[in-house]
Enzyme design. Structure first.
Site, PDB file in Angstrom:
ATOM      1  N   HIS A  22     -37.417 -18.567   1.433  1.00  0.00           N
ATOM      2  CA  HIS A  22     -37.929 -17.234   1.714  1.00  0.00           C
ATOM      3  C   HIS A  22     -38.031 -16.972   3.213  1.00  0.00           C
ATOM      4  O   HIS A  22     -38.798 -16.122   3.648  1.00  0.00           O
ATOM      5  CB  HIS A  22     -39.309 -17.038   1.074  1.00  0.00           C
ATOM      6  CG  HIS A  22     -39.274 -17.034  -0.410  1.00  0.00           C
ATOM      7  ND1 HIS A  22     -39.457 -18.184  -1.153  1.00  0.00           N
ATOM      8  CD2 HIS A  22     -39.061 -16.045  -1.303  1.00  0.00           C
ATOM      9  CE1 HIS A  22     -39.363 -17.889  -2.439  1.00  0.00           C
ATOM     10  NE2 HIS A  22     -39.124 -16.610  -2.556  1.00  0.00           N
ATOM     11  N   GLY A  24     -37.922 -13.230  -6.614  1.00  0.00           N
ATOM     12  CA  GLY A  24     -37.510 -12.284  -5.593  1.00  0.00           C
ATOM     13  C   GLY A  24     -36.009 -12.311  -5.358  1.00  0.00           C
ATOM     14  O   GLY A  24     -35.357 -13.346  -5.486  1.00  0.00           O
ATOM     15  N   SER A  25     -35.455 -11.159  -5.020  1.00  0.00           N
ATOM     16  CA  SER A  25     -34.034 -11.087  -4.671  1.00  0.00           C
ATOM     17  C   SER A  25     -33.816 -11.688  -3.280  1.00  0.00           C
ATOM     18  O   SER A  25     -34.761 -12.011  -2.561  1.00  0.00           O
ATOM     19  CB  SER A  25     -33.567  -9.638  -4.709  1.00  0.00           C
ATOM     20  OG  SER A  25     -33.644  -9.119  -6.016  1.00  0.00           O
ATOM     21  N   GLY A  26     -32.556 -11.860  -2.919  1.00  0.00           N
ATOM     22  CA  GLY A  26     -32.213 -12.455  -1.636  1.00  0.00           C
ATOM     23  C   GLY A  26     -31.709 -13.873  -1.740  1.00  0.00           C
ATOM     24  O   GLY A  26     -31.336 -14.476  -0.733  1.00  0.00           O
ATOM     25  N   HIS A  27     -31.700 -14.417  -2.986  1.00  0.00           N
ATOM     26  CA  HIS A  27     -31.259 -15.801  -3.197  1.00  0.00           C
ATOM     27  C   HIS A  27     -29.934 -15.865  -3.961  1.00  0.00           C
ATOM     28  O   HIS A  27     -29.589 -16.905  -4.509  1.00  0.00           O
ATOM     29  CB  HIS A  27     -32.321 -16.573  -3.982  1.00  0.00           C
ATOM     30  CG  HIS A  27     -33.682 -16.455  -3.399  1.00  0.00           C
ATOM     31  ND1 HIS A  27     -33.970 -16.799  -2.100  1.00  0.00           N
ATOM     32  CD2 HIS A  27     -34.851 -15.996  -3.937  1.00  0.00           C
ATOM     33  CE1 HIS A  27     -35.255 -16.578  -1.858  1.00  0.00           C
ATOM     34  NE2 HIS A  27     -35.804 -16.078  -2.950  1.00  0.00           N
TER      35      HIS A  27
END
Length: 334
Positions: free
Chosen positions: A220, A55-58
């Site tokens: 997350h 997932g993106s966001g990291h």
């Protein structure tokens, strides 16, 4: 909530497009299926291909580590959501030069299942794939997202050392063994001063009082093992270091890489305060600080907080750590 975005549903699309434009010398982007970030010169003949994602966001994980000496491709999913098998398969095909492909996968249920499906599809097309699951987090055994431990900031070190092994020409079996060995020797624990907000959710992932912090968070936005009143930085570092040291366990005479990782919204000055105390704790235990890395490398959007990672190393692993790397977010020696 204030964010520098246009449309919450297009945050990943526009972010990947900007990343590709900023680093066109290092990467190219395949957009059908969407969002596969590939090393500009891939596939590299005679070399095992390395693919990771999630997932993106990291950011800068994972696309920021595509390049010489590290990943050959990264597959960004939607925000905090695993990519589907199709782009993972495409990434695998893009980097396969006949020597096989290694998938490096953080231990989150969606990532594990979708990479497993993509590996099966690649095998059906004649591509040999091995998979290494990263599960370095010591805070919780199971979470909303995982069966077993979570894969967190230690993923960076797995990708770095496995990438160096692939770059020097190791076989698929050898590169996979390096990745597994790193995972077996790396431990991480994190904490949050504040939650993060996923753009389309428009509300924080959890709530904290003005005087509260969360110990043992993942990446997350999920809460951790305990919520406590805010303490001085040194005391918080001690709370993080103790379970890390006990888990491997690390012992007197060990050599380690110490990674102090910001969660996205933590000033660099505060990360160095954390590093200072972590280094003192190592010295108190007779553990040698062999290498240091301080910065925001595996983040959780704008979360304020920090994680501490220790990797127990030997001479070979130090050589792989020191090997040249040239990516958007990590570069030395070249």
């Amino acid at each position: 909530m204030k964010k520098l975005i246009n449309d919450p549903t297009k945050t990943v699309d526009e972010g990947v497009a900007g990343f590709a434009a900023a680093h066109a010398d290092l990467v190219r982007v395949v957009i059908d299926p969407p969002f596969v970030v590939v090393r500009a010169d891939a596939p590299v003949q005679g070399k095992v291909g390395l693919v990771s994602g999630g997932g993106s966001g990291h950011e800068p994980l994972h696309a920021g580590y595509v390049g010489f000496g590290m990943l050959d491709a990264a597959v960004p999913g939607a925000m905090f959501t695993s990519p589907t098998p199709d782009p993972i398969l495409e990434a695998t095909k893009q980097v396969d030069a006949g020597s096989g492909v290694l998938h490096i996968v953080k231990n989150y249920t969606g990532d594990v299942l979708n990479f497993e499906t993509a590996a099966d599809l690649a095998l059906a097309e004649g591509i040999e794939v091995q998979t290494v699951i990263v599960d370095d987090d010591v805070a919780v055994k199971d979470s909303l997202y995982t069966a077993g431990r979570r894969g967190v900031a230690g993923t960076l070190l797995v990708e770095k050392l496995a990438g160096a092994a692939a770059q020097r020409g190791d076989s698929l079996d050898e590169v996979a063994e390096v990745a597994r060995r790193v995972n077996s020797r790396v431990r991480t624990m994190g904490m949050a001063l504040s939650p993060c907000t996923v753009p389309h959710a428009q509300e924080p992932s959890f709530t904290l009082g003005e005087d509260e912090v969360e110990i043992g968070i993942g990446i997350h936005g999920e809460p951790g093992r305990e919520r406590i009143a805010l303490e001085p930085a040194d005391r918080i570092v001690d709370r993080l270091m103790q379970p890390i040291l006990e888990d491997l366990p690390f012992s007197k005479g060990d050599r380690v890489v110490l990674l102090v990782n910001g969660m996205g919204g933590t000033p660099q000055s505060e990360l160095y305060i954390v590093f200072r105390r972590a280094a003192e704790v190592l010295a108190e235990h007779g553990i040698e600080l062999a290498r240091s890395l301080v910065g925001s490398y595996v983040t959780s959007l704008e979360m304020q907080g920090v994680s501490i990672t220790l990797l127990q190393v030997d001479d070979e692993m130090l050589g792989l750590y020191d090997a040249p790397v040239h990516t958007a977010a990590l570069r030395w020696g070249r």
